[in-house]
Write an enzyme that holds these catalytic residues in place. Structure first.
Site, PDB file in Angstrom:
ATOM      1  N   ILE A 254       0.848  -1.197   0.000  1.00  0.00           N
ATOM      2  CA  ILE A 254       0.000   0.000   0.000  1.00  0.00           C
ATOM      3  C   ILE A 254       0.883   1.246   0.000  1.00  0.00           C
ATOM      4  CG2 ILE A 254      -1.832   1.231   1.237  1.00  0.00           C
ATOM      5  CD1 ILE A 254      -2.833  -1.483   0.362  1.00  0.00           C
TER       6      ILE A 254
ATOM      7  N   LEU B 295       1.628   3.254   2.682  1.00  0.00           N
ATOM      8  CA  LEU B 295       1.262   4.276   3.663  1.00  0.00           C
ATOM      9  C   LEU B 295       0.746   5.597   3.083  1.00  0.00           C
ATOM     10  CD1 LEU B 295       4.101   3.493   6.196  1.00  0.00           C
ATOM     11  CD2 LEU B 295       1.668   3.369   6.701  1.00  0.00           C
TER      12      LEU B 295
ATOM     13  N   CYS C 206       7.615  -0.596   8.405  1.00  0.00           N
ATOM     14  CA  CYS C 206       6.827  -0.810   7.195  1.00  0.00           C
ATOM     15  C   CYS C 206       7.743  -1.246   6.061  1.00  0.00           C
ATOM     16  CB  CYS C 206       6.067   0.430   6.771  1.00  0.00           C
ATOM     17  SG  CYS C 206       5.102   0.124   5.274  1.00  0.00           S
TER      18      CYS C 206
ATOM     19  N   GLY D 219      -5.530  -7.698  12.526  1.00  0.00           N
ATOM     20  CA  GLY D 219      -5.294  -6.943  11.290  1.00  0.00           C
ATOM     21  C   GLY D 219      -6.171  -7.358  10.139  1.00  0.00           C
TER      22      GLY D 219
END
Lengths: 310, 268
Positions: free
Chosen positions: A71, A73, A130, A265
């Protein structure tokens, strides 16, 4: 009635179930499905100082019992978050945990300094792990010195407690865990996603625009659980377990090995009410086991002694 | 506001690999609008792990039903095709922003352009447009005759004032792509707006034609979705917001977007 509350040392929470960062948006998107105040905590989507677009599509690939994402962020930045989102979360009486990101040490510090001026945040989760934002999956959580440096700096910059979120993409996660603890992290959460790759065999191209991404979902649960167990054995600060939790029994596994709480999650995507179901399942389990407090169950895992090899 | 419910399958019709499944879901029917979609858990315990998005092909408030129309193409649709009436299935919906047609009034012709399974949201839209007494021209194309299973229902229910069919092999209607037909058909000066859903290449071509004709259009975009309700940020596409393109969630800000807001190629 079973007491599901858990003590993280710096805060007591109504129960050990959080939504994980990046899987519940800014929390508000979940309101059609659940009352946010019923959760132990809501970890909102990672925030950089400025708004960001994130990675180009395609960003998702479903794999066997898992989800591979890149993705990158995307987000609204701290100002819009504080102005538009935070008051609404406050109104919902949510226990808000902000996932803090940065491209530089300086940016991490700016984010917490800015947010410290706004009420309604219980603590921060420091996202140093991340896998999708740096070339080659590099992130501070892959290196003990970088982890120590950033955690120390953020710790000095904020009045609020910090929980550092660790990457599983390392040879020995306990080294990174110890670095974060020594730098003053008040808690640790683990794990972030595992680096993974998916190939379109027809075209010979990666299925994700970013080439590789982070794997989450039930596929990673045993991997995550092993790491949580190792880290609990290594550090004194509370540990929050993350990785493939879908049911109350999954959550109990993490609590058994010593996690004080867990984050749910990918399962939120499939069932946005799953966290409330897990809370119910914890209640039922404790009643069945005649436990008056969930805390009596935490750390109950007892590995069998190895038989003497002859 | 969308809801998470267990719905009972009321009816199922099939034509080869195409299925029209009706659910008893009064909570969803009460809120639904054309262009919106539902997320369906095709197997209770997985695999597949994630839900699958399906455009609403119908919703009936009085009956308390909603319907989806899909083609069996992969694991998810294969499993979904095996359900029978009476069985329960988990749905989230209605989701997304649908077509805007509230401000449309007679006179004027509305073009509904659907390719293959892309007819689904237009089938629902046509019902609503006809209820309002609007004039509807439907263009419905596919590879071959069997790709146009809703043609009979469209005719029977009189959902189109004019129904134009096209198949690539010429087995039914015009021979060629639906976009060829669209180009050849004399565009009525009364044409007001187009509503489009189908394969990406088809929609891109239609967008070009609409731009040339200076006709407004709305497109229902397809995407793989992680959640369907805006939390995962997995289904983004470049969409114009103000003066610049941004990566916008198809599930939340879409799936219906205006022609001029969609980035159709890298050059734009």
């Amino acid at each position: 009635m079973v007491d599901l509350s858990v003590d993280l040392g710096f805060i007591r929470l109504s129960n050990p179930i959080f939504t994980a960062s990046g899987t519940c948006g800014y929390g508000l998107e979940m309101i059609p499905f659940l009352e946010l105040k019923k959760l132990g905590g809501v970890v909102v989507k990672g925030l950089y100082f400025e708004p960001r677009q994130g990675n180009p599509p395609p960003r998702l690939v479903e794999t066997t019992a898992g989800l591979l994402n890149a993705i990158g962020l995307p987000g609204i930045g701290v100002e819009a978050f504080a102005r538009e989102v935070l008051p609404q979360l406050h109104q919902q009486q949510a226990t808000v945990i902000v996932n803090v990101c940065g491209n530089t040490d300086d940016e991490y510090e700016r984010v917490v300094r800015y947010l410290d001026d706004h009420p309604g945040i219980a603590f921060y989760e420091l996202n140093i792990s991340c896998p999708n934002v740096k070339e080659g999956g590099q992130c501070p959580a892959l290196d003990a010195r970088a982890t120590f440096r950033i955690v120390s700096r953020v710790k000095k910059a904020t009045q609020r407690p910090i929980m550092t979120k660790l990457s599983p993409n390392v040879t020995d996660i306990t080294i990174i865990a110890r670095a974060a603890e020594e730098a003053g992290s008040d808690a640790l959460s683990l794990v972030n996603t595992f680096l993974g790759l998916a190939v379109d065999v027809e075209t010979g191209q990666p299925k994700l625009a970013n080439v590789w991404g982070g794997l989450s979902g039930p596929a990673i649960k045993p991997l995550a659980l092993r790491m949580v167990y190792q880290v609990v054995q290594t550090v004194k600060v509370p540990v929050v377990g993350i990785g493939g939790i879908v049911t109350g029994y999954d959550a109990l596994e993490f609590l058994a090995v010593g996690a004080k709480a867990v984050e749910v999650g990918t399962a939120n995507f499939v069932n946005p009410r799953v966290t409330l179901q897990i809370i119910d399942e914890l209640q039922n389990f404790c009643q069945k086991k005649q436990l008056s407090r969930i805390e009596d169950y935490i750390g109950s895992f007892r590995p069998r002694r190895e038989k003497q090899k002859t | 506001m969308s809801q998470l419910i267990e719905a009972v399958i009321k009816d199922k019709k099939s034509w080869g690999d195409y299925f029209f499944v009706t659910f008893q879901a009064p909570e969803l029917a009460a809120l639904a609008a054309p262009g919106q979609f539902v997320m369906v858990k095709v197997s209770p315990k997985g695999p597949p792990l994630l839900r699958r998005p399906f455009s609403l092909a119908s919703a009936d408030r009085e009956e308390g039903t909603i319907a989806i129309f899909f083609q069996r193409v992969g694991l998810g649709t294969n499993l979904l095709s095996r359900y029978s009436p009476g069985e329960k299935i988990s749905l989230i919906g209605p989701l997304g922003r649908g077509f805007s047609f509230e401000d449309l009034a007679f006179p004027g012709e509305l073009l509904l352009i659907g390719g293959g399974r892309g007819i689904a949201p237009l089938y629902y839209l046509a019902q609503k447009l006809k209820e309002r007494g609007l004039k509807v021209i439907i263009f419905y194309g596919g590879k071959t005759q069997s790709d146009l299973p809703l043609r009979e229902a469209l005719a029977k229910k009189k959902l189109a004032d004019k129904l134009i069919l096209a198949t690539e092999d010429g087995s039914l209607g015009f021979k060629g792509l639906i976009t060829d037909v669209l180009e050849q058909e004399v565009l009525s000066p009364l044409a007001k707006k187009a509503f489009v859903c189908g394969p990406e290449a088809m929609m891109k071509k239609v967008a070009e034609l609409l731009r040339r004709w200076n006709l407004p259009g709305e497109f229902s975009l397809e995407a793989f979705m992680g959640c369907g309700f805006g939390v995962c940020w997995g289904c983004v596409r470049w969409i114009k917001r103000g003066q610049e393109y941004q990566l916008v969630r198809i599930c939340q800000e879409g799936p219906v977007f205006s022609r001029e807001d969609i980035k159709w190629s890298e050059e734009e």
